[in-house]
Scaffold this motif. Structure first.
Motif: not given
Length: 266
Positions: A207-215
């Motif tokens: 549910a979080g910012p998945n682009f941010g998680h990838m980074m």
């Protein structure tokens, strides 16, 4: 949605892919085929928008008993050096594929979690266990070195050099209590609550910012080989990129409106 791999189970729901090895009668060992198929599945994961987090779960009360004695260990004793190196590189490629899959991976381990199974848990980003979970890096028990699939690089970073050295030299089991105290397990829950705990953790991440998680995952792995100055600069660049995303704007607008942001991963 359900993937249809040949050598493990995969179910996808709500952006969460749940994987399980599917030989519970043998405590879920890995085979040549399952190694290769898991490697290829994780390699393809960066290009899939339907998966935002992965749970690598248990089956039949056990996580994974490592390489199958009859299907892997026996044949290995008859291979040439060239064939053996191809095999060890393939198993290492599974770890590299998990590290580079761009999605957070949660290991949910019950019962037996040994050998290559312990490595899969180690290579995951987060780890949940039960009081019954026994984790062992068994490689010296079969006459090999403890330096398998990145264990000598990764395990000391998780639990410390001295503790990792003990486990890798002796091959002894680490109890769930030890593993949680040492930082290997993020959480230990009753077996009946294992799946729910892992799914809840995955859902909160998804549910979080998945682009941010990838980074975040990229930086966690790349910064192992950076100096502190290089790491700070790399994070400055990564965060500046994230500030260009729509999720960053959504979070700001939601804060102003006193609402909870709904992230979309762009």
């Amino acid at each position: 949605m359900t993937d249809t791999p040949q050598n493990f189970r995969c179910e996808i729901e709500g952006g969460i892919a749940t994987l399980r090895l599917d030989r519970p009668d043998r405590k879920n060992p890995l085979t040549f085929e399952s190694y290769a198929e898991l490697r290829d599945w994780f390699r393809a994961l960066p290009y899939r928008d339907d998966v935002k987090a992965v749970v690598f779960g248990s089956n039949g009360g056990n996580f994974c008993s490592g390489g199958d004695v009859h299907d892997i260990i026996g044949p290995l004793t008859k291979m040439t050096m060239k064939e053996l190196l191809a095999f060890t590189r393939m198993t290492g490629d599974l770890v590299k594929a998990m590290i580079n899959c761009h999605k957070p991976v949660i290991a949910a381990a019950d019962g037996v979690c040994v050998g290559a199974g312990a490595i899969v848990a180690m290579a995951s980003d987060l780890r949940v266990a039960t009081p019954e979970t026994k984790t062992a890096f068994l490689f010296t028990k079969v006459g090999l070195a403890g330096c398998d699939m990145g264990a000598c690089a990764m395990l000391p970073r998780i639990i410390g050099q001295g503790r990792a050295s003990e486990l890798l030299y002796t091959g002894r089991s680490m109890s769930a209590e030890e593993g949680q105290a040492w930082g290997f397990w993020n959480k230990v829950v009753p077996a009946a609550e294992l799946d729910a705990a892992a799914q809840d953790m995955a859902a909160r991440i998804a549910a979080g910012p998945n682009f941010g998680h990838m980074m975040t995952k990229t930086m966690l792995n790349q910064e192992w080989s950076m100096s502190l100055e290089q790491a700070i600069e790399a994070e400055a660049q990564a965060q500046a990129i994230c500030m260009q995303t729509e999720d960053f704007t959504r979070a700001y607008n939601a804060f102003v409106a006193k609402e909870k942001p709904v992230f979309e991963g762009d």
